[in-house]
Design a protein around this motif. Structure first.
Motif, PDB file in Angstrom:
ATOM      1  N   GLU A 113       0.860  -1.183   0.000  1.00  0.00           N
ATOM      2  CA  GLU A 113       0.000   0.000   0.000  1.00  0.00           C
ATOM      3  C   GLU A 113       0.891   1.226   0.000  1.00  0.00           C
ATOM      4  OE1 GLU A 113      -3.195   0.356  -0.293  1.00  0.00           O
ATOM      5  OE2 GLU A 113      -4.034  -1.608   0.189  1.00  0.00           O
TER       6      GLU A 113
ATOM      7  N   SER B 160      -2.864  -3.747   4.412  1.00  0.00           N
ATOM      8  CA  SER B 160      -4.326  -3.790   4.307  1.00  0.00           C
ATOM      9  C   SER B 160      -4.650  -5.179   3.777  1.00  0.00           C
ATOM     10  CB  SER B 160      -4.839  -2.730   3.330  1.00  0.00           C
ATOM     11  OG  SER B 160      -4.766  -3.228   2.007  1.00  0.00           O
TER      12      SER B 160
ATOM     13  N   GLN C 209      -5.948  -5.955   1.143  1.00  0.00           N
ATOM     14  CA  GLN C 209      -6.319  -5.696  -0.245  1.00  0.00           C
ATOM     15  C   GLN C 209      -6.397  -6.958  -1.114  1.00  0.00           C
ATOM     16  OE1 GLN C 209      -7.363  -2.785  -1.487  1.00  0.00           O
ATOM     17  NE2 GLN C 209      -7.784  -3.821  -3.405  1.00  0.00           N
TER      18      GLN C 209
ATOM     19  N   LYS D   8      -9.017  -9.564   0.064  1.00  0.00           N
ATOM     20  CA  LYS D   8     -10.442  -9.289  -0.182  1.00  0.00           C
ATOM     21  C   LYS D   8     -10.759  -9.479  -1.658  1.00  0.00           C
ATOM     22  CE  LYS D   8     -10.288  -4.169  -0.267  1.00  0.00           C
ATOM     23  NZ  LYS D   8     -10.985  -2.970   0.178  1.00  0.00           N
TER      24      LYS D   8
ATOM     25  N   ARG E  51       1.463  -0.404   9.125  1.00  0.00           N
ATOM     26  CA  ARG E  51       2.355   0.262   8.178  1.00  0.00           C
ATOM     27  C   ARG E  51       3.524   0.856   8.947  1.00  0.00           C
ATOM     28  NH1 ARG E  51      -2.313   2.821   4.063  1.00  0.00           N
ATOM     29  NH2 ARG E  51      -3.440   0.836   3.991  1.00  0.00           N
TER      30      ARG E  51
ATOM     31  N   GLN F  26      -9.231  -0.303   9.837  1.00  0.00           N
ATOM     32  CA  GLN F  26     -10.025   0.106   8.676  1.00  0.00           C
ATOM     33  C   GLN F  26     -11.328  -0.677   8.637  1.00  0.00           C
ATOM     34  OE1 GLN F  26      -7.765  -0.602   5.080  1.00  0.00           O
ATOM     35  NE2 GLN F  26      -6.851   1.446   5.137  1.00  0.00           N
TER      36      GLN F  26
ATOM     37  N   ARG G   5     -11.689  -2.445  -9.426  1.00  0.00           N
ATOM     38  CA  ARG G   5     -10.401  -3.060  -9.751  1.00  0.00           C
ATOM     39  C   ARG G   5     -10.371  -3.508 -11.213  1.00  0.00           C
ATOM     40  NH1 ARG G   5      -9.552  -1.068  -4.686  1.00  0.00           N
ATOM     41  NH2 ARG G   5     -10.922  -2.117  -3.202  1.00  0.00           N
TER      42      ARG G   5
HETATM   43  N1  ASP Z   1      -6.701  -1.137   0.386  1.00  0.00           N
HETATM   44  C1  ASP Z   1      -6.936   0.240   0.093  1.00  0.00           C
HETATM   45  C2  ASP Z   1      -6.303   1.095   1.215  1.00  0.00           C
HETATM   46  O1  ASP Z   1      -5.960   0.585   2.255  1.00  0.00           O
HETATM   47  C3  ASP Z   1      -8.382   0.576   0.038  1.00  0.00           C
HETATM   48  C4  ASP Z   1      -9.106  -0.043  -1.112  1.00  0.00           C
HETATM   49  O2  ASP Z   1      -8.738   0.226  -2.270  1.00  0.00           O
HETATM   50  O3  ASP Z   1     -10.080  -0.771  -0.872  1.00  0.00           O
HETATM   51  O4  ASP Z   1      -6.169   2.284   1.068  1.00  0.00           O
END
Ligand code: ASP
Length: 637
Positions: free
Chosen positions: A197, A219, A221, A224, A243, A257, A529
């Motif tokens: 990220e 994340s 990312q 998911k 991070r 998040q 995406r």
């Molecule tokens: N993973 C991205 C972030 O942490 C958010 C996303 O694109 O869903 O900023």
């Protein structure tokens, strides 16, 4: 879009009887005038103790409230003797009779203020040292490191406890709204492979596979997106992200998040759900805070930068940026700074600060310093007095007519101050954008501090040029899709994707990317995406990734995309920031139970700390120091 059942919005939903235990029949916030005459047992901390000789008053506190207990020596000498031993923050259990307070002694500020508990049995459950700061003084200023060192005492304080409750309501509402809209809550692992990220990973050495490491997720990312390939359809998670960044501002190395992803959606569908969800959640968590505008205003990135000089515009006030360039479309202004800026592709723009036409030289110098700190070469000002006469540093260059035209174009009225920046487009926007927010807040343009003002910013540039790396970098995440109209721009001037150049068409491509903004803070961001393998390969190539490099970084996702990925997109919202804004806090540490300091330290647990030598040995590690850093070497294994 919302047929979902309404949420229960009451802040405290637990029936009092459910909170009864052998130590208490009621909480310290439960008893009311109607309970007079019953016998009750309460347990809690001694918030305050007042010894009047014959009578001892104890304010007994738990997280539900405070109840006054009175112990009369004449009624029960033994209880009185025990009560005279207790001190602030002792934990006690008191049984007694609930009685109405005498007329005139009620406390209207306490929900329990109509009654008191006449105690006849007092037990000390535990004692307390004198705390390092006052727990019963809501307005006391306490050094933050002391608060963090004794966070468990800090959380006893009403303000902190209240913020954690608000955060709990927020997260509960998030869960309820997502379930009502067909989302599945899935937990993804914390020991994973790097998922970039844009920050540094925290790494965890593997004991079972010596020499190898896990990364903590920046994340979820990729996971998911894999869940979308898996057919989960709608996923959400209250996800912890890690991070390893230098902690400027109020960043934290680990934060939370609301992460979500949806299948078979386009940009509009994700934004529509998120907007519904955010409104429902805010209404449940903070029912008294009005939402400024529904539906949320939407700006393209270009429009937001043009009008507000920011990709996270604070819409609680106007004071928009005005383009002065057209004034001199036909003839130069006569002022070199403006003319040079325009001739070299720069912008000359202004903001009008209402009612500040009387600004003193000192105030203006201070603003100029600020503008310079934000990156401007200087700040031009024109002060309009109450009868419309203009004071300015550039009058002699523009002439009376030029000044008048500028003031008119800026839209300034008598009594206003016009601030002008002439610079490269990005600098002009950024400096005025920042001055706008600072001044808007400072001079009180935010009329109602309760208002929650949301907006969307979308259509960000797909890439930004990385001069050092000689490549295009994704502005958001490397999987972000491109606007269908801009798909053909994903190319280079040379035609060879491995030979990018700052003038490439790719630099003009806009991403299917959206940010949600609350009161001038970026609350979250996401994208639709790329799920088509060919387009993804093209985008990765522009980002300087070789086929092998892509496989190394995103192997699992790329392979999964060979097995029927659905179109999908999602977003992540910062829960710490959301809770902080709802709690009127500017620092996310104020809504985190156990945050870390700027240097990443946990002052209470004293982390990080040198590892046990045995751990080093087991992991096959040896500490060799960090070049250029005077790090005390911990003992080695
Ligand atoms: N993973 C991205 C972030 O942490 C958010 C996303 O694109 O869903 O900023």
């Amino acid at each position: 879009m919302t047929d979902a059942p309404p949420l229960d919005r009451s802040p405290e939903r637990t029936p009092a009887t459910l909170l009864a235990t052998p130590y208490r029949t009621h909480t310290c916030g439960a008893l009311r005038a109607g309970d007079a005459g019953i016998t009750a047992r309460l347990a809690g901390w001694v918030h305050r103790r007042r010894d009047h000789g014959q009578l001892i008053f104890l304010d007994l506190r738990d997280r539900h409230g405070i109840t006054q207990v009175v112990i009369d020596k004449a009624d029960d000498p033994e209880a009185h003797a025990t009560a005279s031993r207790v001190r602030s923050e002792f934990v006690v259990c008191v049984e007694g009779d609930v009685a109405r307070r005498l007329d005139g002694t009620e406390n209207p500020r306490l929900p329990t203020g109509a009654i008191e508990l006449r105690g006849h049995d007092v037990r000390i459950l535990s004692e307390s040292k004198t705390p390092p700061f006052y727990i019963n003084e809501p307005d006391a200023t306490i050094d933050e490191s002391l608060r963090l060192r004794y966070r468990y005492l800090d959380i006893r304080r009403e303000a902190m406890a209240g913020r954690l409750l608000l955060r709990s309501r927020l997260v509960q509402a998030i869960r309820e709204v997502h379930h009502a809209h067909g989302f599945v809550e899935v937990e993804t692992p914390n020991l994973i492979k790097s998922t970039p990220e844009g920050a540094r990973d925290f790494v965890v050495p593997s004991r079972l596979q010596p020499g190898s490491v896990y990364a903590l997720p920046q994340s979820p990312q990729q996971l998911k997106q894999l869940l979308m390939v898996a057919g989960v359809d709608r996923y959400f998670q209250i996800a912890r992200c890690f991070r390893d960044e230098d902690l400027r501002g109020d960043r934290q190395p680990e934060f939370t998040q609301l992460d979500l992803e949806m299948s078979f959606v386009d940009e509009g569908a994700v934004m529509a759900f998120v907007e519904t969800m955010v409104i429902e959640v805010c209404r449940a968590a903070t029912p008294d805070r009005p939402i400024a505008v529904e539906p949320f205003p939407r700006f393209t990135y270009d429009e937001a930068m043009e009008r507000f000089g920011s990709d996270k515009p604070d819409l609680r006030f106007g004071m928009e940026l005005v383009d002065l360039g057209p004034l001199w479309a036909d003839a130069p202004s006569g002022f070199r700074v403006f003319d040079d800026a325009l001739a070299s592709g720069g912008r000359v723009k202004a903001i009008v600060v209402p009612g500040k036409g009387g600004a003193t030289r000192k105030e203006i110098d201070e603003l100029t310093e600020r503008a310079k700190r934000f990156g401007a070469k200087g700040l031009v000002w024109l002060a309009v007095d109450d009868v419309g006469a203009v004071r300015s540093s550039i009058g002699k260059f523009l002439g009376d007519d030029g000044v008048e035209r500028l003031v008119a174009r800026a839209g300034a009225n008598p009594g206003d101050l016009v601030l002008v920046v002439a610079d490269e487009p990005g600098v002009t926007a950024d400096v005025l954008g920042r001055l706008r927010v600072e001044l808007g807040v400072r001079i009180g343009l935010v009329r109602d501090p309760e208002v929650l003002s949301f907006c969307w910013v979308h259509r960000f540039p797909m890439y930004q040029w990385d001069a050092e790396g000689g490549r295009w970098d994704a502005t958001h995440n490397p999987f972000s899709g491109v606007l269908p109209d801009d798909e053909e721009l994903l190319t280079t001037t040379s035609g060879d994707l491995s030979k990018p150049d700052p003038g490439d068409p790719a630099g003009r491509a806009r991403a299917l990317q959206y940010d949600i903004v609350l009161n001038g803070w970026e609350l979250g961001g996401g994208s639709i995406r790329i799920h088509r393998r060919d387009l993804l390969a093209r985008s990765f190539a522009l980002q300087g990734q070789s086929e092998a490099g892509m496989k190394e970084k995103f192997g699992a996702l790329l392979e999964a995309f060979e097995y029927g990925p659905p179109p999908h997109g999602g977003i992540a919202l910062g829960i710490d920031r959301w809770a902080a804004l709802l709690a009127h806090q500017s620092n996310i540490r104020e809504v985190m139970a156990f945050p870390k300091t700027q240097s990443g330290a946990d002052l209470m647990l004293e982390a990080p700390s040198p590892p046990d030598p045995a751990q080093y040995a087991e992991l096959g590690l040896r500490f060799v120091g960090v070049p250029g850093r005077a790090t005390p070497a911990p003992s080695e294994g």
